[in-house]
Write an enzyme that holds these catalytic residues in place. Structure first.
Site, PDB file in Angstrom:
ATOM      1  N   HIS A  85      41.828  35.093  23.692  1.00  2.32           N
ATOM      2  CA  HIS A  85      42.204  35.160  22.272  1.00  2.32           C
ATOM      3  C   HIS A  85      42.480  36.599  21.849  1.00  2.32           C
ATOM      4  CE1 HIS A  85      41.214  30.950  22.020  1.00  2.32           C
ATOM      5  NE2 HIS A  85      40.046  31.207  22.570  1.00  2.32           N
ATOM      6  N   ASP A  88      47.828  33.515  28.646  1.00  2.00           N
ATOM      7  CA  ASP A  88      48.321  34.512  27.701  1.00  2.00           C
ATOM      8  C   ASP A  88      47.353  35.683  27.680  1.00  2.00           C
ATOM      9  OD1 ASP A  88      46.157  33.956  26.029  1.00  2.00           O
ATOM     10  OD2 ASP A  88      47.340  33.037  24.468  1.00  2.00           O
ATOM     11  N   VAL A 119      50.652  39.932  27.578  1.00  2.00           N
ATOM     12  CA  VAL A 119      51.959  39.745  28.209  1.00  2.00           C
ATOM     13  C   VAL A 119      53.029  40.351  27.308  1.00  2.00           C
ATOM     14  CG1 VAL A 119      53.631  38.067  29.054  1.00  2.00           C
ATOM     15  CG2 VAL A 119      51.175  37.647  29.340  1.00  2.00           C
TER      16      VAL A 119
END
Length: 154
Positions: free
Chosen positions: A26, A57, A60
């Site tokens: 997160h 994620d 990136v």
């Protein structure tokens, strides 16, 4: 399920019935010492095997980041920052430009690695990615390595 950051949690999610998981810290907004998702991705892929879809994620921003994630076990990659940067800079056209840049960078990185397709990258990937040596900052506690954390990717 989103927010998987430990191999044992990934296995538990699969046992519960999940077929897709999102490896994410997160943005490490709540805990800045969270391990980088690229560092924990290989251990999560190893824990759940090839049949579970993994989205990754976290940090990136370039096509080379996408290339590394795919090579280390992700099936797809979240690109929130480039999307938002493109949107802020140029609206819809900015988003399209950001995605075009990512595609060119990914294609170039794959070409330099000698992989012509994403399937080839994923098959040969772990052997193509150089890992730096671990440092103390890579491990949130002394047992972290045993749980699959740390190791760093360059």
């Amino acid at each position: 399920v989103k927010g998987v950051s430990r191999p044992d949690d990934a296995v538990r999610a699969v046992e519960t019935g999940f077929t897709t998981m999102w490896v994410s810290n997160h943005g490490a907004r709540q805990l800045e010492t969270s391990p980088a998702t690229i560092d924990i991705l290989p251990s999560i892929r190893e824990a759940v095997g090839p049949d579970v879809e993994i989205i990754m994620d976290g940090g990136v921003q370039r096509g080379t980041d996408i290339c590394k994630a795919l090579a280390l076990g992700a099936d797809s990659v979240g690109v929130g920052k480039p999307y938002l940067y493109g949107l802020a800079a140029g609206g819809t056209e900015g988003v399209i430009k950001a995605y075009d840049i990512l595609k060119v960078e990914l294609d170039r990185a794959m070409g330099l690695l000698g992989t012509g397709t994403v399937d080839d990258l994923k098959k040969r990937g772990p052997g193509l990615i150089k890992r730096r040596g671990a440092s103390a900052r890579d491990y949130p506690d002394r047992y972290a390595y045993e749980r699959g954390y740390g190791g760093g990717v360059i």
